[in-house]
Design a protein around this motif. Structure first.
Motif, PDB file in Angstrom:
ATOM      1  N   ASP A   1       0.879  -1.140   0.089  1.00 12.54           N
ATOM      2  CA  ASP A   1      -0.094   0.130   0.043  1.00 12.54           C
ATOM      3  C   ASP A   1       0.909   1.141   0.106  1.00 12.54           C
ATOM      4  OD1 ASP A   1      -1.685   2.127   0.710  1.00 12.54           O
ATOM      5  OD2 ASP A   1      -2.848   1.087   2.013  1.00 12.54           O
ATOM      6  N   GLU A   2       0.991   1.969  -1.286  1.00  5.97           N
ATOM      7  CA  GLU A   2       1.750   3.255  -1.142  1.00  5.97           C
ATOM      8  C   GLU A   2       1.479   4.075  -0.270  1.00  5.97           C
ATOM      9  OE1 GLU A   2       1.034   4.735  -5.366  1.00  5.97           O
ATOM     10  OE2 GLU A   2       2.608   3.139  -6.161  1.00  5.97           O
ATOM     11  N   GLU A   3       0.241   4.306   0.431  1.00  4.55           N
ATOM     12  CA  GLU A   3      -0.123   5.164   1.426  1.00  4.55           C
ATOM     13  C   GLU A   3       0.417   5.069   2.711  1.00  4.55           C
ATOM     14  OE1 GLU A   3      -4.416   6.023   1.799  1.00  4.55           O
ATOM     15  OE2 GLU A   3      -4.395   6.548  -0.531  1.00  4.55           O
ATOM     16  N   GLN A   4       0.501   3.538   2.958  1.00  7.16           N
ATOM     17  CA  GLN A   4       1.292   3.461   4.365  1.00  7.16           C
ATOM     18  C   GLN A   4       2.625   2.901   4.267  1.00  7.16           C
ATOM     19  OE1 GLN A   4      -0.827  -0.027   5.591  1.00  7.16           O
ATOM     20  NE2 GLN A   4      -3.009   0.742   5.757  1.00  7.16           N
ATOM     21  N   GLY A   5       3.127   2.802   3.016  1.00  3.72           N
ATOM     22  CA  GLY A   5       4.491   2.333   2.796  1.00  3.72           C
ATOM     23  C   GLY A   5       4.982   1.132   3.974  1.00  3.72           C
ATOM     24  N   LEU A   6       6.288   1.129   4.265  1.00  3.57           N
ATOM     25  CA  LEU A   6       6.563  -0.008   5.212  1.00  3.57           C
ATOM     26  C   LEU A   6       7.798   0.542   6.054  1.00  3.57           C
ATOM     27  CD1 LEU A   6       6.849  -2.888   2.702  1.00  3.57           C
ATOM     28  CD2 LEU A   6       5.125  -3.011   4.712  1.00  3.57           C
ATOM     29  N   PRO A   7       7.323   1.335   6.953  1.00  2.87           N
ATOM     30  CA  PRO A   7       8.195   2.300   7.743  1.00  2.87           C
ATOM     31  C   PRO A   7       9.157   1.260   8.734  1.00  2.87           C
ATOM     32  CG  PRO A   7       5.808   3.039   8.212  1.00  2.87           C
ATOM     33  CD  PRO A   7       5.808   1.820   7.376  1.00  2.87           C
ATOM     34  N   ASP A   8       8.808   0.133   9.012  1.00  2.00           N
ATOM     35  CA  ASP A   8       9.728  -0.720   9.588  1.00  2.00           C
ATOM     36  C   ASP A   8      10.753  -1.343   8.676  1.00  2.00           C
ATOM     37  OD1 ASP A   8       8.059  -0.702  11.897  1.00  2.00           O
ATOM     38  OD2 ASP A   8       7.025  -2.562  11.717  1.00  2.00           O
ATOM     39  N   GLU A   9      10.551  -1.216   7.473  1.00  2.00           N
ATOM     40  CA  GLU A   9      11.697  -1.828   6.367  1.00  2.00           C
ATOM     41  C   GLU A   9      12.184  -0.331   5.978  1.00  2.00           C
ATOM     42  OE1 GLU A   9      10.609  -4.883   4.013  1.00  2.00           O
ATOM     43  OE2 GLU A   9       9.208  -5.759   5.441  1.00  2.00           O
ATOM     44  N   GLY A  10      12.053   0.742   6.509  1.00  2.00           N
ATOM     45  CA  GLY A  10      12.601   1.948   5.768  1.00  2.00           C
ATOM     46  C   GLY A  10      12.016   2.702   4.575  1.00  2.00           C
ATOM     47  N   ILE A  11      10.675   2.394   4.376  1.00  2.00           N
ATOM     48  CA  ILE A  11      10.072   2.767   2.964  1.00  2.00           C
ATOM     49  C   ILE A  11       8.813   3.777   3.777  1.00  2.00           C
ATOM     50  CG2 ILE A  11       8.508   1.998   1.040  1.00  2.00           C
ATOM     51  CD1 ILE A  11      10.270  -0.520   1.171  1.00  2.00           C
TER      52      ILE A  11
ATOM     53  N   PRO B   1       5.784   6.099   4.552  1.00  3.78           N
ATOM     54  CA  PRO B   1       4.515   6.188   3.735  1.00  3.78           C
ATOM     55  C   PRO B   1       4.486   7.304   2.583  1.00  3.78           C
ATOM     56  CG  PRO B   1       4.483   6.446   6.161  1.00  3.78           C
ATOM     57  CD  PRO B   1       5.779   6.411   5.924  1.00  3.78           C
ATOM     58  N   GLY B   2       3.781   6.944   1.629  1.00  4.88           N
ATOM     59  CA  GLY B   2       3.552   7.654   0.350  1.00  4.88           C
ATOM     60  C   GLY B   2       4.637   7.556  -0.596  1.00  4.88           C
ATOM     61  N   THR B   3       5.462   6.307  -0.363  1.00  2.88           N
ATOM     62  CA  THR B   3       6.471   5.829  -1.336  1.00  2.88           C
ATOM     63  C   THR B   3       5.835   5.141  -2.422  1.00  2.88           C
ATOM     64  OG1 THR B   3       8.133   5.680   0.422  1.00  2.88           O
ATOM     65  CG2 THR B   3       8.804   4.590  -1.725  1.00  2.88           C
ATOM     66  N   LYS B   4       5.942   5.492  -3.813  1.00  2.00           N
ATOM     67  CA  LYS B   4       5.505   5.110  -4.844  1.00  2.00           C
ATOM     68  C   LYS B   4       5.896   3.575  -5.064  1.00  2.00           C
ATOM     69  CE  LYS B   4       2.706   8.342  -6.115  1.00  2.00           C
ATOM     70  NZ  LYS B   4       1.211   8.316  -5.788  1.00  2.00           N
ATOM     71  N   TRP B   5       5.285   2.877  -5.619  1.00  4.83           N
ATOM     72  CA  TRP B   5       5.862   1.370  -5.942  1.00  4.83           C
ATOM     73  C   TRP B   5       7.154   1.482  -6.931  1.00  4.83           C
ATOM     74  CZ3 TRP B   5       6.221  -3.132  -4.100  1.00  4.83           C
ATOM     75  CH2 TRP B   5       6.574  -4.211  -4.941  1.00  4.83           C
ATOM     76  N   ASP B   6       7.009   2.282  -7.895  1.00  3.51           N
ATOM     77  CA  ASP B   6       8.386   2.344  -8.647  1.00  3.51           C
ATOM     78  C   ASP B   6       9.544   2.817  -7.989  1.00  3.51           C
ATOM     79  OD1 ASP B   6       7.070   1.870 -10.879  1.00  3.51           O
ATOM     80  OD2 ASP B   6       6.406   3.798 -11.546  1.00  3.51           O
ATOM     81  N   ASP B   7       9.377   3.501  -6.671  1.00  5.73           N
ATOM     82  CA  ASP B   7      10.444   4.128  -6.015  1.00  5.73           C
ATOM     83  C   ASP B   7      10.968   3.002  -4.754  1.00  5.73           C
ATOM     84  OD1 ASP B   7      10.597   6.252  -7.426  1.00  5.73           O
ATOM     85  OD2 ASP B   7       8.983   7.316  -6.104  1.00  5.73           O
ATOM     86  N   VAL B   8      10.213   1.812  -4.603  1.00  8.95           N
ATOM     87  CA  VAL B   8      10.698   0.817  -3.744  1.00  8.95           C
ATOM     88  C   VAL B   8      12.034   0.133  -4.484  1.00  8.95           C
ATOM     89  CG1 VAL B   8      10.058  -1.337  -2.852  1.00  8.95           C
ATOM     90  CG2 VAL B   8       8.354   0.565  -2.838  1.00  8.95           C
ATOM     91  N   PRO B   9      12.915  -0.062  -3.733  1.00 10.21           N
ATOM     92  CA  PRO B   9      14.384  -0.520  -4.171  1.00 10.21           C
ATOM     93  C   PRO B   9      14.119  -1.983  -4.950  1.00 10.21           C
ATOM     94  CG  PRO B   9      14.516   0.314  -2.181  1.00 10.21           C
ATOM     95  CD  PRO B   9      13.325   0.264  -2.449  1.00 10.21           C
TER      96      PRO B   9
END
Length: 50
Positions: free
Chosen positions: A10-20, A22-30
């Protein structure tokens, strides 16, 4: 959505526990990121609109 286990990023939630943040677009996930549920690679995900 992970094609292996069905987990949805979920782009809105991100994955803060993994350093991503909230708001991080899928294309910007490493590219070396893996599914938190099953360890699948980012290549094993398919875009879905919920």
């Amino acid at each position: 959505m992970c094609l292996i286990c069905g987990w949805v990023y979920d782009e809105e939630q991100g994955l803060p526990d993994e350093g991503i943040a909230p708001g991080t677009k899928w294309d910007d996930v490493p590219m070396n990121w893996t599914c938190p549920e099953c360890g699948a690679r980012k290549d094993d995900f398919e875009m879905v609109v919920i």
